[in-house]
Structure formats: structure tokens, C-alpha cells
Write an enzyme that holds these catalytic residues in place. Structure first.
Site, short mmCIF file in Angstrom:
data_model
loop_
_atom_site.label_atom_id
_atom_site.label_comp_id
_atom_site.label_asym_id
_atom_site.label_seq_id
_atom_site.Cartn_x
_atom_site.Cartn_y
_atom_site.Cartn_z
N GLU A 47 -41.48 7.87 39.81
CA GLU A 47 -42.81 7.77 40.43
C GLU A 47 -42.80 6.64 41.47
OE1 GLU A 47 -45.62 5.78 37.88
OE2 GLU A 47 -47.34 6.85 38.72
N ASN A 110 -51.10 10.21 44.27
CA ASN A 110 -49.83 9.80 43.69
C ASN A 110 -49.03 11.09 43.51
OD1 ASN A 110 -47.73 8.85 42.09
ND2 ASN A 110 -49.04 7.47 40.91
N LYS A 127 -50.57 13.71 40.96
CA LYS A 127 -50.87 13.21 39.60
C LYS A 127 -52.32 13.50 39.21
CE LYS A 127 -50.26 8.80 37.09
NZ LYS A 127 -49.71 7.43 37.26
N GLU A 146 -54.54 1.69 39.58
CA GLU A 146 -54.27 3.03 40.16
C GLU A 146 -55.55 3.75 40.54
OE1 GLU A 146 -51.19 5.84 39.00
OE2 GLU A 146 -50.63 4.44 37.42
N CYS A 172 -45.91 10.19 35.32
CA CYS A 172 -46.16 9.04 34.44
C CYS A 172 -47.23 9.28 33.38
CB CYS A 172 -46.46 7.79 35.26
SG CYS A 172 -46.26 6.32 34.23
N ASN A 197 -43.61 4.74 35.92
CA ASN A 197 -43.57 3.26 35.97
C ASN A 197 -44.44 2.81 34.82
OD1 ASN A 197 -42.69 1.87 38.88
ND2 ASN A 197 -43.38 3.98 39.11
#
Ligand code: CDT
Length: 312
Positions: A47, A110, A127, A146, A172, A197
Site C-alpha cells: 500500500e 488510496n 480502498k 487516513e 490494508c 502499512n
């Protein structure tokens, strides 16, 4: 008949805040070459592979934009695409995407792109589960903002025919949610590619810290087993800008077993030759969805219960 595919989990160690993107691409190309030299046909990167994990800081719009890609491939990443095509190796790469839609509206996602061995883009996954927080929470030793940077991907979890099988992607935090795997499982997924991550310190509940590796294996192994699919989970690990993140990248079989695993916290390639037909042992026995979940049956029950929203 076997459908063998050699896949690589191309784990990365830390990327410093001031590391030039060209230097990061050098590292990606080195990992790609090593994986190709070991027979890999598909290489999975983490990621947000091109930058440091910038959501650990709360940045304003001007500062954050340098971490986003407006085109993929762009001027700096084209070298990776060209080298992969020359080697005849496909890859999957996580990056921060600045996307302008057909109405001229800009979105920040993302994103993970999947590229075939001939250099063509198969798909982009954005994502879905955006973790962390929206505001600057100063009580934390570092941020996980995020939700300040990214909006959830609007397309959900899809699967695509590529690399001789049905391939899906997740990023993730998506890997912790059962429906991530099940939505793809019900579409027949055979191989799920996941970059991550994961900081080892979780400020809202530090008692979970010691369990980070256990939870990582728990979700990907059970997602693989319960849906009869291979899963490739790839970390950006090590201590990045003072924050330690989980490594332990691994390739999981539909049995839930680990077939290859990185052993360091740095740049490292773990390779496995997987037989996509091995998924049939699970998809056609214990987890035969058509037979045991009876999707049509459940649809009829749902309709009979009136669970659908009434028509206006
Ligand atoms: N990148 C990412 O999604 N990381 C989260 C960290 C925990 S939520 C603050 C994860 O689920 O691994």
C-alpha cells in the site's frame, strides 16, 4: 490440470519523508528484477508504496499533494511499467491517487493498480475501509489521519480475469473485514492481492499491539480458507520516520497455510508457485457456495421477508 502461477510478495522497508520518488522507483525495479529472476510472473508491492506513510502527519492541502499521483504511469513511475513489460512480469502497486472524474470533480483515493505482463492495466481498486480519524488528534504520538486524506472507493470489491485466474484486490484495513473476502468469494475469486502499512502501536487500544502479527495472519488465513482462495499480503514494514510497522508479508493457500513468508523487515521478496486449480479442493467441497449458500434461495427469503426498502 494445473494452472500454475509464480507470485512474489515484494515487501518494502521504510520510505523516508524526503526520499526522492526516483529512489523509491529504483527500489521497486530492484525488487521486480529479483522476483523476475526467481521466476515470478506477478509481483505484489505494498500500500502507498511510492511514498512514506504520510497519514501519520496532519498536512494541509498544499503539503499533501506532493504525495499524490495524478497519472499512472506518471513521469517517475513509467520506468517501473517499462521494466515490467520488458521482463514480461505483471505487478500490483499501491499509491495515493488524485482522480478527476467526468464531471470535473477531484477525488482522493488510496488505490492499488493491477498491470498484466504485457503492460496493460487490468484494473484499479480503491480502498473501501478508510481507518483512523478525520481531524488532528494531538493526544496521539503520531496520527493515523487516513480519513482526512482519502474518501472510500465507490466501486466495492470486484474480481477480474487476469494471470490465468480470477483476481481481486483489497488494501490494508480492508483485510480485517470478513465481507472483503466474502464479496469476492461469491464472485469466484481465486487470488486476492493486499498491500498494507500497519503501525505496531495502536493508540486507541495498545493492548492489541502485541497481537498485530497474530491478527494479520488470522484475517488473511481465514479469509483464504473460508473462501477457497489464495491471498498475497505485502507490507511496508520496519521503522519509518520513528514509527514501527508490521512486516511479515506472506502468501496464504486456500487451506489457510502460509506457503511463503518474508523474514526481514526490509526490502525482500518472498516467492511461491501456486496452482490456481488448488482452489477447487475448497470451492467444490466444504465451501461450495452454489450448493450450500444457495444464493437464489436466500434472495427469495429476503424478498419474502420484505427486507427490500419499499418502492417510493
Ligand atoms: N493502512 C491501514 O489501513 N492501517 C490500519 C492501521 C490500523 S487503524 C489506525 C490497519 O488496519 O492495519
Amino acid at each position: 490440470m494445473a494452472r500454475n502461477l509464480t507470485v512474489a510478495a515484494a515487501q518494502m522497508g521504510p520510505v523516508a519523508k524526503d526520499e526522492p520518488k526516483a529512489a523509491v522507483v529504483d527500489r521497486l525495479v530492484a525488487l521486480l528484477r529479483e522476483a523476475a529472476g526467481r521466476g515470478s510472473e506477478l509481483v505484489v508491492f505494498p500500500e502507498l508504496a511510492l511514498t512514506t506513510f504520510f497519514p501519520r502527519w496532519f498536512l494541509d492541502d498544499d503539503e499533501m499533494l506532493r504525495y499524490f499521483e495524478t497519472e499512472m504511469p506518471g513521469p517517475e513511475t513509467k520506468r517501473l511499467f517499462d521494466e515490467a513489460k520488458r521482463l514480461g512480469v505483471g505487478f500490483s502497486l499501491g499509491f495515493a491517487e488524485l482522480h478527476t472524474d467526468d464531471d470535473g470533480v477531484t477525488h482522493r483515493y488510496n488505490t492499488q493498480v493491477l498491470v498484466e505482463r504485457d503492460g496493460t492495466e487490468v484494473a484499479r481498486f480503491r480502498k473501501v475501509h478508510i481507518p483512523g480519524h478525520e481531524g488532528n488528534e494531538e493526544w496521539r504520538p503520531f496520527q493515523h489521519a487516513e480519513r482526512h486524506y482519502f474518501e472510500p472507493g465507490p466501486d466495492g470489491f470486484g474480481v477480474w480475469w487476469a494471470f490465468g485466474g480470477l483476481v481481486g484486490m483489497a488494501i490494508c484495513n480492508d483485510r480485517r473485514w470478513p465481507e472483503t473476502y466474502r464479496v469476492m468469494g461469491l464472485q469466484g475469486v481465486e487470488l486476492i492481492l493486499i498491500g498494507y502499512n500497519t503501525p505496531l502501536f495502536y493508540a486507541p487500544d495498545p493492548q492489541q499491539d502485541a497481537l498485530a502479527g497474530f491478527h494479520n495472519d488470522l484475517v488473511m488465513a481465514s479469509g483464504a480458507y473460508q473462501n477457497g482462495t489464495f491471498v498475497v499480503g505485502v507490507a511496508k514494514g520496519g521503522i519509518e520516520e520513528g514509527v514501527e510497522s508490521l512486516a511479515q508479508s506472506a502468501i496464504y493457500a486456500p487451506s489457510g497455510q502460509v506457503v511463503a513468508r518474508c523474514v526481514t523487515t526490509g526490502d525482500e521478496v518472498a516467492v511461491a508457485t501456486i496452482d490456481l486449480d488448488f482452489t477447487r479442493f475448497y470451492k467444490e467441497t466444504l465451501f461450495d457456495f452454489d450448493r450450500y449458500r444457495m444464493p437464489e434461495h436466500y434472495r427469495l427469503i429476503t424478498e419474502r421477508r420484505g427486507a427490500e426498502p419499499p418502492a417510493e
